[in-house]
Enzyme design. Structure first.
Site, PDB file in Angstrom:
ATOM      1  N   ILE A  27      -7.410   7.308  -1.276  1.00 40.35           N
ATOM      2  CA  ILE A  27      -7.146   5.877  -1.340  1.00 40.35           C
ATOM      3  C   ILE A  27      -7.972   5.258  -0.224  1.00 40.35           C
ATOM      4  CG2 ILE A  27      -5.041   6.205   0.037  1.00 40.35           C
ATOM      5  CD1 ILE A  27      -3.940   3.652  -1.201  1.00 40.35           C
ATOM      6  N   SER A  28      -8.781   4.276  -0.564  1.00 40.10           N
ATOM      7  CA  SER A  28      -9.773   3.748   0.372  1.00 40.10           C
ATOM      8  C   SER A  28      -9.147   3.071   1.583  1.00 40.10           C
ATOM      9  CB  SER A  28     -10.696   2.752  -0.336  1.00 40.10           C
ATOM     10  OG  SER A  28     -11.496   3.395  -1.289  1.00 40.10           O
ATOM     11  N   GLN A  29      -9.909   3.047   2.649  1.00 37.88           N
ATOM     12  CA  GLN A  29      -9.553   2.310   3.857  1.00 37.88           C
ATOM     13  C   GLN A  29      -9.357   0.836   3.497  1.00 37.88           C
ATOM     14  OE1 GLN A  29     -12.761   2.398   6.619  1.00 37.88           O
ATOM     15  NE2 GLN A  29     -11.778   1.081   8.133  1.00 37.88           N
ATOM     16  N   PRO A  30      -8.279   0.188   3.936  1.00 43.71           N
ATOM     17  CA  PRO A  30      -8.050  -1.216   3.603  1.00 43.71           C
ATOM     18  C   PRO A  30      -9.223  -2.131   3.951  1.00 43.71           C
ATOM     19  CG  PRO A  30      -6.044  -0.274   4.459  1.00 43.71           C
ATOM     20  CD  PRO A  30      -7.112   0.775   4.620  1.00 43.71           C
ATOM     21  N   ARG A  40       0.817  -1.216   0.000  1.00 39.09           N
ATOM     22  CA  ARG A  40       0.000   0.000   0.000  1.00 39.09           C
ATOM     23  C   ARG A  40       0.851   1.267   0.000  1.00 39.09           C
ATOM     24  NH1 ARG A  40      -3.734   2.880   4.106  1.00 39.09           N
ATOM     25  NH2 ARG A  40      -5.526   3.529   2.836  1.00 39.09           N
TER      26      ARG A  40
END
Length: 218
Positions: free
Chosen positions: A65-68, A39
């Site tokens: 960038i989205s939350q994992p 990431r």
């Protein structure tokens, strides 16, 4: 939910994977895909130290960038198989795309910001991802020339039912998208019944930037 800051990237990744499992991301293939996708390659320099936090982070063009956890949840909800051809609406940083590429045959991804698309393409090259096909365009229109798709993932909020995209899905395909007009949307899973209809499951509340029509100048 952001976990405590780790001393090393390895420790950060280990803590992140534990957090994902605890929150319900349990598909082994999805977990492996996330674990193998660095990431920190997709996060801006300003936020490198936060790459392994379970939180969304800002990127260029006012996007995120989205939350994992959300990446894991959405990928898991697609119930992907190695044979699947996937359409992704909103390439963004390319992180979600890279995860998808590790659990499917081909990923077609559309981005309305040329800047983001070029940066993502460079990251795919670094990772040696050869099963990702990019397009600069209006994601809301989908990719009719490559349809139908086994799976479709939308990474920006649709204000209304994504009918144009549902029409590009195979009869028993799956589409996952955040839907709603406010700052909080419902993450929905549309599963084709094989007869032209869909069953819709609401997975949880989410916060995504809205889908915008057309393409950007950037």
């Amino acid at each position: 939910m952001a976990q405590a800051k780790a001393d090393t990237p390895e420790a950060g990744l280990k803590a992140l994977m534990a957090a994902l499992r605890k929150q319900g991301v349990t598909d082994p293939a999805v977990l492996t895909a996330i674990e193998k996708t660095p990431r920190d390659l997709f996060t801006p320099d300003l936020f490198k130290e936060r790459s392994w936090e379970d939180s969304a982070l800002p990127i260029a063009c006012g996007q995120t960038i989205s939350q994992p956890f959300i990446v894991g949840l959405m990928t898991q909800a697609l119930t992907l198989e190695p044979r699947c051809r996937v359409l992704e609406i909103g390439t963004g940083s390319g992180y979600q795309t890279a995860v998808l590429s590790r659990v499917s045959r081909l990923v077609y991804t559309i981005e309305r910001y040329r800047t983001l698309m070029k940066e993502a393409e460079a990251r795919f090259a670094v990772l040696g991802l050869t099963n990702v096909i990019t397009k600069f365009g209006d994601g809301w229109e989908g990719w009719p020339k490559q349809a139908p798709f086994d799976r479709i993932l939308v990474t920006a909020a649709a204000q209304d039912e994504p009918e144009a995209l549902l029409s590009q899905l195979k009869p028993q395909g799956v589409l996952v998208a955040p839907v709603g007009k406010g700052p909080v949307q419902s993450l929905r899973r549309y599963a084709g019944d094989g007869k032209g209809g869909f069953t819709v499951e609401v997975l949880c509340d989410v916060r995504f930037v809205p889908i915008l029509d057309g393409v950007a100048r950037e």
